[in-house]
Write a protein that holds these residues in place. Structure first.
Motif, PDB file in Angstrom:
ATOM      1  N   ALA A  23       0.830  -1.205   0.000  1.00  0.00           N
ATOM      2  CA  ALA A  23       0.000   0.000   0.000  1.00  0.00           C
ATOM      3  C   ALA A  23       0.865   1.257   0.000  1.00  0.00           C
ATOM      4  CB  ALA A  23      -0.937  -0.005   1.208  1.00  0.00           C
ATOM      5  N   TYR A  77      -1.265   3.960  -1.610  1.00  0.00           N
ATOM      6  CA  TYR A  77      -2.574   3.628  -1.031  1.00  0.00           C
ATOM      7  C   TYR A  77      -3.716   3.756  -2.042  1.00  0.00           C
ATOM      8  CZ  TYR A  77      -0.196   3.628   3.451  1.00  0.00           C
ATOM      9  OH  TYR A  77       0.668   3.344   4.486  1.00  0.00           O
ATOM     10  N   LEU A 112      -6.822  -5.234   4.778  1.00  0.00           N
ATOM     11  CA  LEU A 112      -7.395  -4.417   3.705  1.00  0.00           C
ATOM     12  C   LEU A 112      -8.761  -3.830   4.063  1.00  0.00           C
ATOM     13  CD1 LEU A 112      -6.419  -6.548   0.583  1.00  0.00           C
ATOM     14  CD2 LEU A 112      -5.697  -4.192   1.050  1.00  0.00           C
ATOM     15  N   TYR A 158      -7.154   1.720   3.565  1.00  0.00           N
ATOM     16  CA  TYR A 158      -7.009   0.976   2.316  1.00  0.00           C
ATOM     17  C   TYR A 158      -8.281   1.038   1.461  1.00  0.00           C
ATOM     18  CZ  TYR A 158      -3.261  -0.950   5.213  1.00  0.00           C
ATOM     19  OH  TYR A 158      -2.171  -1.101   6.050  1.00  0.00           O
TER      20      TYR A 158
END
Length: 362
Positions: A177, A182, A209, A214
């Motif tokens: 990420a 991200y 996640l 996220y």
């Protein structure tokens, strides 16, 4: 090869005959099996640890990796071999050449049981498939350590975990990420669909996640390369063809991440599609230096093998049984505590990048 002589006086003809049935019979919990779920007791029934018991010499300990000649397991098992030499015991490695040959692993467990090794360290291809054979081994007085990839807890004495499974899974999502800002689509390139460690890590990846940070990161597919370089290479190619907007790949397998890096480094995706996961510095050094990979993680597999060896000898010496709260003395590596369900964590994984990768040679 270890001598197949039946050294233990208590091994009867009936017990020997029962080995032939191990692959097909449903093995129940035996008196020497481990119960890790009764308030953290985790010890063989009736057995008590004596942390001050002398370390036995001349023990015969076998390492059974998921796949022989796999560079990762070669390093891990050599770590075990070195530790066993220092402890005054004998090392042997045996196992299948394919990371998906579960029936082959069962056969090797049965052979080692017939040979009456004192202990075996097993990296399981499947959490349940080895159980009948491993329970038979424990019934015959053989201590069973799993390392890298676990079985069901009642099928072994202790499990040597690379690090906390949750920490490994979550940190890989944190890594990818960060590298893709991200935002974007990601995929997972795993090993075999039945691999216990891979599936546990992936479970925590998916849970990570779900966090708000996220919200713009989307997992589009989990692919399986079966810890085979060619299959992993092809799966990487397929992921990019199927998902042209893919921003990153997480491969929690040393074979997979190397194959993915190899594909990316020679493609138009180099430096555009980010790759992280679990790899060895020696395998990944060139890809970090040429810009294909920014950062990845791993523990020291040699230390993992060494800790498995120390655990095997400690079990066979009666110093530990696998009960929660017991302490395992592992020489220069320090002292480790047995956790819930007989799990012993090696420690936190190391993040490798261009700034530190040349300090590591494994």
């Amino acid at each position: 090869m270890f001598s197949p002589a039946l050294r233990r006086a208590g091994l009867t003809l009936a017990a020997i005959t029962s080995l032939a049935l191990a692959a097909t019979a449903c093995g129940g919990t035996t008196k020497d099996s481990v119960d890790h779920d009764s308030g953290g007791k985790g010890a063989a029934s009736g057995a008590k640890a004596d942390p001050n018991a002398p370390t036995k010499k001349g023990l015969k300990v076998a390492f059974l990796p998921k796949q022989v000649n796999n560079p990762y397991f070669t390093v891990a098992d050599k770590g075990g071999q070195k530790a066993l030499g220092q402890l005054g015991s004998t090392y042997k490695e045996s196992g299948p050449s394919s990371a998906t040959d579960t029936s082959g692993q069962v056969s090797y467990v049965n052979i080692l049981t017939q040979q009456q090794v004192d202990a075996m360290a097993v990296s399981a291809q499947d959490p349940g498939a080895l159980c009948t054979a491993l329970k038979q081994a424990m019934k015959n007085g053989i201590k069973v350590v799993t390392y890298d990839s676990d079985t069901n807890p009642d099928c072994r004495n202790v499990f040597i975990s690379q690090a906390g499974a949750e920490e490994i899974g979550r940190s890989q999502i944190q890594q990818i990420a960060k590298q893709i800002g991200y935002k974007g689509e990601i995929a997972i390139l795993s090993a075999a669909q039945t691999a216990t460690n891979q599936n546990t890590w992936i479970k925590y990846m998916k849970d990570e996640l779900k966090k708000p940070e996220y919200k713009n990161v989307k997992l589009v597919k989990t692919a399986y390369g079966n810890d085979d370089a060619q299959q992993s290479f092809q799966q990487t190619q397929g992921l990019l063809q199927e998902h042209p907007k893919l921003a990153g790949i997480v491969s929690p397998t040393t074979v997979g991440i190397k194959a993915a890096a190899q594909y990316l480094s020679g493609s138009k995706y180099k430096g555009k599609v980010r790759l992280t996961g679990l790899g060895t510095p020696n395998d990944m050094r060139q890809y970090v230096k040429n810009g294909t990979v920014k950062a990845f993680e791993l523990w020291d597999p040699a230390k993992l093998g060494a800790l498995a060896a120390h655990a095997a000898v400690a079990l066979a010496s009666g110093q530990i049984t696998g009960a929660r709260g017991e302490t395992l003395k592992a020489g220069g590596m320090g002292t480790f505590t047995v956790g819930a369900k007989g799990v012993i964590d090696l420690g936190k994984p190391t993040v490798f990048d261009a700034g530190n990768i040349d300090r590591y040679r494994f």
